[in-house]
Design a protein around this motif. Structure first.
Motif, short mmCIF file in Angstrom:
data_model
loop_
_atom_site.label_atom_id
_atom_site.label_comp_id
_atom_site.label_asym_id
_atom_site.label_seq_id
_atom_site.Cartn_x
_atom_site.Cartn_y
_atom_site.Cartn_z
N MET A 33 8.89 0.04 5.90
CA MET A 33 8.17 0.71 4.81
C MET A 33 9.09 1.34 3.77
N ARG A 34 10.38 1.46 4.09
CA ARG A 34 11.30 2.10 3.13
C ARG A 34 11.33 1.31 1.83
N ASN A 35 11.17 2.04 0.73
CA ASN A 35 11.16 1.41 -0.59
C ASN A 35 12.05 2.16 -1.59
N ARG A 36 12.82 3.10 -1.09
CA ARG A 36 13.75 3.87 -1.92
C ARG A 36 15.08 3.94 -1.19
N ALA A 37 16.14 4.05 -1.95
CA ALA A 37 17.47 4.24 -1.36
C ALA A 37 17.53 5.64 -0.74
N THR A 55 14.81 7.03 3.78
CA THR A 55 15.18 7.24 5.18
C THR A 55 14.65 8.58 5.69
N GLN A 56 14.69 9.61 4.84
CA GLN A 56 14.20 10.92 5.23
C GLN A 56 12.71 10.88 5.55
N ARG A 92 0.82 -1.22 0.00
CA ARG A 92 0.00 0.00 0.00
C ARG A 92 0.85 1.27 0.00
N HIS A 93 2.09 1.17 0.46
CA HIS A 93 2.97 2.33 0.46
C HIS A 93 3.89 2.37 -0.76
N ALA A 94 3.84 1.35 -1.59
CA ALA A 94 4.73 1.26 -2.76
C ALA A 94 4.65 2.48 -3.68
N PRO A 95 3.48 3.09 -3.90
CA PRO A 95 3.43 4.25 -4.80
C PRO A 95 4.12 5.50 -4.26
#
Length: 130
Positions: free
Chosen positions: A125-129, A87-88, A79-82
């Protein structure tokens, strides 16, 4: 004689306590310049997000499974993928939640347990570097 099981939901004051925590969390997000990037990814009207977080926390903290009853399994990462959760963003979310917990929860052990649990979920939930 068995002692009654007390959930985090009960310890926070049930429905009213969860509602206060969620509303304070979003109010802090609205007010805090340090959470601006996090606030930008939410709709202008935060009421639907407030409602969903309230329903999720209700079940997650041991109360009624309101979120599951309406939306099914939370599947939080999906659900949080979009949304760009790096980290920020994680840290901004935790800043707002930790401030809300500091204001709303007087039991120090409960507050410590909740902060640790929220930190684990937020990190997941982190999905980005970054």
């Amino acid at each position: 004689m068995e002692l009654p099981i007390t959930t985090h939901y009960d310890m926070l004051g049930g429905e009213a306590g969860i509602s206060r925590l969620v509303n304070r969390f979003y109010d802090i997000m609205d007010e805090l310049p340090e959470a601006w990037e996090l606030r930008k990814i939410h709709p202008q009207d935060s009421q639907p997000a407030r409602d969903k977080l309230f329903k999720f926390l209700s079940g997650w903290l041991g109360g009624p499974g309101l979120y599951e009853a309406e939306y099914g399994h939370p599947r939080l990462r999906m659900r949080h993928a979009p949304f760009p959760v790096d980290t920020q963003m994680r840290d901004q979310w935790l800043l707002c939640m930790n401030m809300a917990l500091d204001e709303q929860v007087t039991d120090e052990l409960l507050k410590m347990q909740l902060k640790a649990s929220f930190a684990n979920v937020a990190d997941h939930m982190r999905n980005r570097a970054g």
